[in-house]
Scaffold this motif. Structure first.
Motif, PDB file in Angstrom:
ATOM      1  N   LEU A  46       0.821  -1.217   0.000  1.00 48.29           N
ATOM      2  CA  LEU A  46       0.000   0.000   0.000  1.00 48.29           C
ATOM      3  C   LEU A  46       0.855   1.267   0.000  1.00 48.29           C
ATOM      4  O   LEU A  46       0.477   2.271  -0.592  1.00 48.29           O
ATOM      5  CB  LEU A  46      -0.940   0.008   1.204  1.00 48.29           C
ATOM      6  CG  LEU A  46      -2.043  -1.053   1.195  1.00 48.29           C
ATOM      7  CD1 LEU A  46      -2.756  -1.079   2.535  1.00 48.29           C
ATOM      8  CD2 LEU A  46      -3.022  -0.803   0.058  1.00 48.29           C
ATOM      9  N   ASN A 110      -2.984   3.071   6.188  1.00 47.79           N
ATOM     10  CA  ASN A 110      -2.579   2.841   4.799  1.00 47.79           C
ATOM     11  C   ASN A 110      -3.768   2.471   3.922  1.00 47.79           C
ATOM     12  O   ASN A 110      -3.849   2.897   2.763  1.00 47.79           O
ATOM     13  CB  ASN A 110      -1.502   1.759   4.720  1.00 47.79           C
ATOM     14  CG  ASN A 110      -0.164   2.246   5.225  1.00 47.79           C
ATOM     15  OD1 ASN A 110       0.174   3.414   5.103  1.00 47.79           O
ATOM     16  ND2 ASN A 110       0.606   1.349   5.810  1.00 47.79           N
ATOM     17  N   ALA A 114      -5.036   4.502   0.687  1.00 48.03           N
ATOM     18  CA  ALA A 114      -5.194   3.825  -0.603  1.00 48.03           C
ATOM     19  C   ALA A 114      -6.609   4.000  -1.144  1.00 48.03           C
ATOM     20  O   ALA A 114      -6.795   4.240  -2.343  1.00 48.03           O
ATOM     21  CB  ALA A 114      -4.859   2.337  -0.465  1.00 48.03           C
TER      22      ALA A 114
END
Length: 161
Positions: A46, A110, A114
């Protein structure tokens, strides 16, 4: 004079029973460590900033999380039995759980980043598609043709005899 004394019930477990308890704690530690490694790999993918496939990790992560959750439910229901494991085992389990909490917190951040990046990519693509469609529309805001061709839209020059 009668004196009531409280009687405590002591359960004696064999060394084999204690070994089973410690094996269960060891298994939970191993599951937590596996889950840490999976989440770290997901974080690595990620953080790259590029669209990355994580489907292979998601299935494994879910399986491990379910397994750890099952252990924790059993532990909560039978905590008195698990207290028979050595303090060293509980320290290891606690350290693994603390590391897992930290890695999963980073993983959550993360994943949020994303998802935001993917949403922005989709919005940019959709905006480009809308702009392309609106620029190729042969009619203006007043409903009249904007084409400079003297031929109708449905019949072009290539169909003339």
């Amino acid at each position: 004079m009668s004196m009531k004394s409280e009687q405590q019930m002591t359960v004696m477990l064999s060394p084999a029973d204690i070994a089973k308890v410690e094996a269960a704690v060891d298994h939970a530690i191993n599951v937590a460590e596996d889950l840490i490694h999976v989440a770290q790999e997901e974080n690595r993918r990620l953080k790259s900033g590029r669209p990355a496939s994580i489907e292979d990790l998601l299935e494994r992560k879910q399986k491990l999380a379910n397994e750890l959750e099952s252990f924790l439910k059993t532990f909560k229901a039978q905590s008195n039995v698990f207290l028979l494991a050595s303090p060293k085992k509980f320290t290891q389990l606690q350290i693994s759980n603390e590391r897992l909490t930290s890695v999963l917190s980073e993983n959550s951040q993360n994943l949020t980043r994303a998802l935001t990046a993917n949403r922005r990519r989709v919005e940019t693509i959709m905006r480009a598609i809308r702009e392309k469609q609106s620029s190729s529309v042969p009619y203006g805001n007043n409903g009249r043709s904007c084409l400079s061709s003297p031929y109708p839209v449905s019949i072009g020059r290539r169909y003339e005899a």
